[in-house]
Design an enzyme around this catalytic site. Structure first.
Site, PDB file in Angstrom:
ATOM      1  CE1 TYR A 130      -3.422   2.805   0.758  1.00 28.23           C
ATOM      2  CE2 TYR A 130      -2.088   3.273   2.689  1.00 28.23           C
ATOM      3  CZ  TYR A 130      -3.092   3.619   1.821  1.00 28.23           C
ATOM      4  OH  TYR A 130      -3.781   4.786   2.013  1.00 28.23           O
ATOM      5  CD  GLU A 147      -7.209   7.611   5.946  1.00 34.59           C
ATOM      6  OE1 GLU A 147      -7.147   7.698   7.180  1.00 34.59           O
ATOM      7  OE2 GLU A 147      -6.214   7.356   5.238  1.00 34.59           O
ATOM      8  CD1 TRP A 170      -3.505   2.455   6.115  1.00 40.13           C
ATOM      9  CD2 TRP A 170      -5.633   3.047   6.408  1.00 40.13           C
ATOM     10  NE1 TRP A 170      -4.093   2.552   4.872  1.00 40.13           N
ATOM     11  CE2 TRP A 170      -5.407   2.910   5.024  1.00 40.13           C
ATOM     12  CE3 TRP A 170      -6.902   3.412   6.830  1.00 40.13           C
ATOM     13  CZ2 TRP A 170      -6.396   3.119   4.075  1.00 40.13           C
ATOM     14  CZ3 TRP A 170      -7.898   3.619   5.866  1.00 40.13           C
ATOM     15  CH2 TRP A 170      -7.625   3.471   4.506  1.00 40.13           C
TER      16      TRP A 170
END
Length: 187
Positions: free
Chosen positions: A16, A38, A46
């Protein structure tokens, strides 16, 4: 290990970081999708949400705001048993509210992308980080954007989460200067 990738060794996160994080996004739908994701990581890592991304895409019609905005209480009830997403009702409802806010912003600003990019004068703001210890987690721009989003019904997007979004969507270039994935090094 690339210190820019927050010191993680997880291959999902490294991929990512190396291929998506911090690369400027201009597509309104992709920006909406990233913002919705988010908002789900408030209070969580995350990486937790990143590993559940595909399930969220399935649960929320690949974050098509037109479809998401029409979701009902019954749809949210059903999502409380949907596999591999965070079963926090208020967070799930927040995505529906965000879809409605998305259309209000589109009406007022012409596009969701235009609205967001106006906060950085339509070009990525380079944070100029040389080492991880220089990184910050919030600033005045994120605080102002968070307040504006709240006025449009967005939830779970406080200043720290909005700052994280600005970095992830490439509105802020928060890669270390030496990072091979820094957009300035890809030119």
């Amino acid at each position: 290990m690339n210190p820019c990738a927050f010191g993680t060794k997880d291959p999902t996160y490294i991929d990512y970081h190396d291929n998506l994080w911090g690369q400027p996004l201009y597509d309104s739908l992709q920006l909406f999708k990233l913002m919705a994701l988010e908002s789900q990581h408030a209070g969580l890592s995350w990486l937790t949400i990143l590993k559940k991304k595909e399930a969220y895409e399935e649960a929320f019609y690949n974050f098509d705001p037109a479809k998401v905005a029409k979701m009902t209480e019954q749809d949210i009830d059903n999502l409380m048993n949907f596999p591999n997403i965070v079963h926090n009702r208020k967070k799930l409802e927040a995505i529906v509210n965000q879809a409605k806010g998305y259309f209000a912003i589109e009406k007022d600003y012409g596009s969701f992308s235009e609205f967001l990019w106006s906060y950085v004068n339509h070009q990525p703001y380079d944070m100029q980080y040389e080492k991880p210890s220089e990184r910050i987690t919030v600033d005045e721009t994120a605080t102002q954007l968070s307040k504006k989003l709240k006025n449009y019904g967005f939830k779970f997007l406080g200043p720290v989460t909005v700052f994280s979004f600005l970095e992830a969507a490439g509105l802020y270039n928060a890669h270390l200067k030496s990072c091979p994935s820094n957009p300035n090094n890809l030119k």
